[in-house]
Scaffold this active site. Structure first.
Site, PDB file in Angstrom:
ATOM      1  N   ARG A 190       0.808  -1.223   0.000  1.00  0.00           N
ATOM      2  CA  ARG A 190       0.000   0.000   0.000  1.00  0.00           C
ATOM      3  C   ARG A 190       0.835   1.264   0.000  1.00  0.00           C
ATOM      4  O   ARG A 190       0.375   2.320  -0.395  1.00  0.00           O
ATOM      5  CB  ARG A 190      -0.909   0.036   1.227  1.00  0.00           C
ATOM      6  CG  ARG A 190      -1.870  -1.146   1.309  1.00  0.00           C
ATOM      7  CD  ARG A 190      -2.446  -1.268   2.688  1.00  0.00           C
ATOM      8  NE  ARG A 190      -1.365  -1.641   3.623  1.00  0.00           N
ATOM      9  CZ  ARG A 190      -1.514  -1.687   4.940  1.00  0.00           C
ATOM     10  NH1 ARG A 190      -2.653  -1.365   5.495  1.00  0.00           N
ATOM     11  NH2 ARG A 190      -0.499  -2.039   5.699  1.00  0.00           N
ATOM     12  N   ASP A 231       6.390  19.572  25.014  1.00  0.00           N
ATOM     13  CA  ASP A 231       5.280  20.435  25.405  1.00  0.00           C
ATOM     14  C   ASP A 231       4.964  21.406  24.269  1.00  0.00           C
ATOM     15  O   ASP A 231       5.378  22.560  24.285  1.00  0.00           O
ATOM     16  CB  ASP A 231       5.645  21.198  26.686  1.00  0.00           C
ATOM     17  CG  ASP A 231       4.469  21.959  27.250  1.00  0.00           C
ATOM     18  OD1 ASP A 231       3.312  21.617  26.918  1.00  0.00           O
ATOM     19  OD2 ASP A 231       4.697  22.915  28.013  1.00  0.00           O
ATOM     20  N   ARG A 243      13.161  32.902   4.728  1.00  0.00           N
ATOM     21  CA  ARG A 243      12.430  33.341   5.920  1.00  0.00           C
ATOM     22  C   ARG A 243      13.352  33.136   7.105  1.00  0.00           C
ATOM     23  O   ARG A 243      13.848  32.049   7.335  1.00  0.00           O
ATOM     24  CB  ARG A 243      11.145  32.550   6.099  1.00  0.00           C
ATOM     25  CG  ARG A 243      10.119  32.823   5.012  1.00  0.00           C
ATOM     26  CD  ARG A 243       8.810  32.130   5.360  1.00  0.00           C
ATOM     27  NE  ARG A 243       7.844  32.224   4.300  1.00  0.00           N
ATOM     28  CZ  ARG A 243       6.675  32.855   4.411  1.00  0.00           C
ATOM     29  NH1 ARG A 243       6.351  33.448   5.532  1.00  0.00           N
ATOM     30  NH2 ARG A 243       5.839  32.868   3.395  1.00  0.00           N
ATOM     31  N   HIS A 297      14.652  33.916  12.813  1.00  0.00           N
ATOM     32  CA  HIS A 297      13.747  34.353  13.873  1.00  0.00           C
ATOM     33  C   HIS A 297      13.924  33.572  15.166  1.00  0.00           C
ATOM     34  O   HIS A 297      14.297  32.402  15.147  1.00  0.00           O
ATOM     35  CB  HIS A 297      12.291  34.176  13.426  1.00  0.00           C
ATOM     36  CG  HIS A 297      11.983  34.844  12.133  1.00  0.00           C
ATOM     37  ND1 HIS A 297      11.170  34.259  11.192  1.00  0.00           N
ATOM     38  CD2 HIS A 297      12.372  36.030  11.611  1.00  0.00           C
ATOM     39  CE1 HIS A 297      11.061  35.068  10.147  1.00  0.00           C
ATOM     40  NE2 HIS A 297      11.788  36.148  10.375  1.00  0.00           N
ATOM     41  N   LYS A 338      11.027  24.392  18.400  1.00  0.00           N
ATOM     42  CA  LYS A 338      10.328  24.178  17.131  1.00  0.00           C
ATOM     43  C   LYS A 338      10.657  22.801  16.586  1.00  0.00           C
ATOM     44  O   LYS A 338      11.775  22.326  16.716  1.00  0.00           O
ATOM     45  CB  LYS A 338      10.777  25.195  16.075  1.00  0.00           C
ATOM     46  CG  LYS A 338      10.465  26.621  16.379  1.00  0.00           C
ATOM     47  CD  LYS A 338      11.005  27.523  15.276  1.00  0.00           C
ATOM     48  CE  LYS A 338      10.727  28.970  15.609  1.00  0.00           C
ATOM     49  NZ  LYS A 338      11.244  29.869  14.575  1.00  0.00           N
ATOM     50  N   HIS A 360      16.143  30.678  13.933  1.00  0.00           N
ATOM     51  CA  HIS A 360      15.769  29.696  12.918  1.00  0.00           C
ATOM     52  C   HIS A 360      15.348  30.396  11.628  1.00  0.00           C
ATOM     53  O   HIS A 360      14.693  31.436  11.658  1.00  0.00           O
ATOM     54  CB  HIS A 360      14.597  28.842  13.428  1.00  0.00           C
ATOM     55  CG  HIS A 360      13.999  27.985  12.377  1.00  0.00           C
ATOM     56  ND1 HIS A 360      12.754  28.234  11.835  1.00  0.00           N
ATOM     57  CD2 HIS A 360      14.481  26.899  11.739  1.00  0.00           C
ATOM     58  CE1 HIS A 360      12.493  27.311  10.917  1.00  0.00           C
ATOM     59  NE2 HIS A 360      13.522  26.505  10.838  1.00  0.00           N
ATOM     60  N   TYR A 370       4.931  23.395  11.114  1.00  0.00           N
ATOM     61  CA  TYR A 370       5.685  23.779  12.311  1.00  0.00           C
ATOM     62  C   TYR A 370       4.928  23.322  13.544  1.00  0.00           C
ATOM     63  O   TYR A 370       3.700  23.430  13.581  1.00  0.00           O
ATOM     64  CB  TYR A 370       5.723  25.302  12.447  1.00  0.00           C
ATOM     65  CG  TYR A 370       6.753  26.052  11.704  1.00  0.00           C
ATOM     66  CD1 TYR A 370       7.881  26.513  12.359  1.00  0.00           C
ATOM     67  CD2 TYR A 370       6.586  26.376  10.368  1.00  0.00           C
ATOM     68  CE1 TYR A 370       8.826  27.280  11.689  1.00  0.00           C
ATOM     69  CE2 TYR A 370       7.516  27.134   9.700  1.00  0.00           C
ATOM     70  CZ  TYR A 370       8.630  27.585  10.366  1.00  0.00           C
ATOM     71  OH  TYR A 370       9.554  28.338   9.717  1.00  0.00           O
TER      72      TYR A 370
END
Length: 176
Positions: free
Chosen positions: A23, A43, A59, A62, A72, A119, A132
């Site tokens: 499958r 968590d 991007r 940050h 993350k 990141h 994310y």
């Protein structure tokens, strides 16, 4: 799941173990017990997606300041990226070092980025989508960043930056 160490303590690549049959395959991308056994933060508070139209979209870089610092876990669901984390933990032996990893819809890898890291990523294909998972709520007053091309980090990006937000391009030189 296979949790793979990187040269930077606390930063991991999570590789699925594919169980194949006629499958297709099945693989775990989240196993709280396995992650906890490896000492990772499980968590998680937010799940989000981001979509990028063009290859060469950058991007980042940050992070959120305490008390909203976040762990993350990043996974590509369509396309491909070069994903980068910079160690900003001032007491770390790898302070200001970076690590990058190719994530794609084909390799199914995930990148685990703990608190204390900036990141960002560069898309390698058009129409790239990421999922994310974040351990803290977004707090705009605690959002911060460092410039993607800051000489303090000397990140070796694998391609040309074609699209970047003014905020990401305009961060000042890093001041420890």
């Amino acid at each position: 799941m296979k949790i793979v160490s990187t040269p930077i303590a606390g930063l991991f690549v999570i590789e699925p173990v594919l169980h194949r049959d006629d499958r297709g395959f099945f693989a775990r991308c989240w196993d709280r017990d396995a992650l906890m056994q490896a000492g990772l933060d499980t968590d998680l508070h937010i799940g989000a997606i981001t979509f990028n139209h063009h290859a060469g979209t950058l991007r980042g870089m940050h992070y959120q300041k305490e008390p909203f610092a976040e762990t993350k876990i990043v996974r590509v669901t369509r396309g491909a990226i070069f994903d980068v984390a910079i160690d900003l933990r001032k007491t770390s032996a790898t302070y200001r070092q970076w690590f990058g990893v190719a994530l794609s819809a084909q390799n199914y890898r995930q990148f685990y980025i703990p608190k204390g890291f900036a990141h960002g990523y560069l898309t390698l294909e058009p129409d790239t989508e990421l999922a994310y998972f974040l351990s803290a709520p977004y707090a705009p007053d605690h959002a911060a960043g460092v410039r993607w091309d800051d000489p303090a980090f000397a990140i070796d990006w694998p391609g040309k930056v074609n699209v970047i937000a003014p905020r990401d391009a305009g961060y000042a030189d890093y001041q420890p």
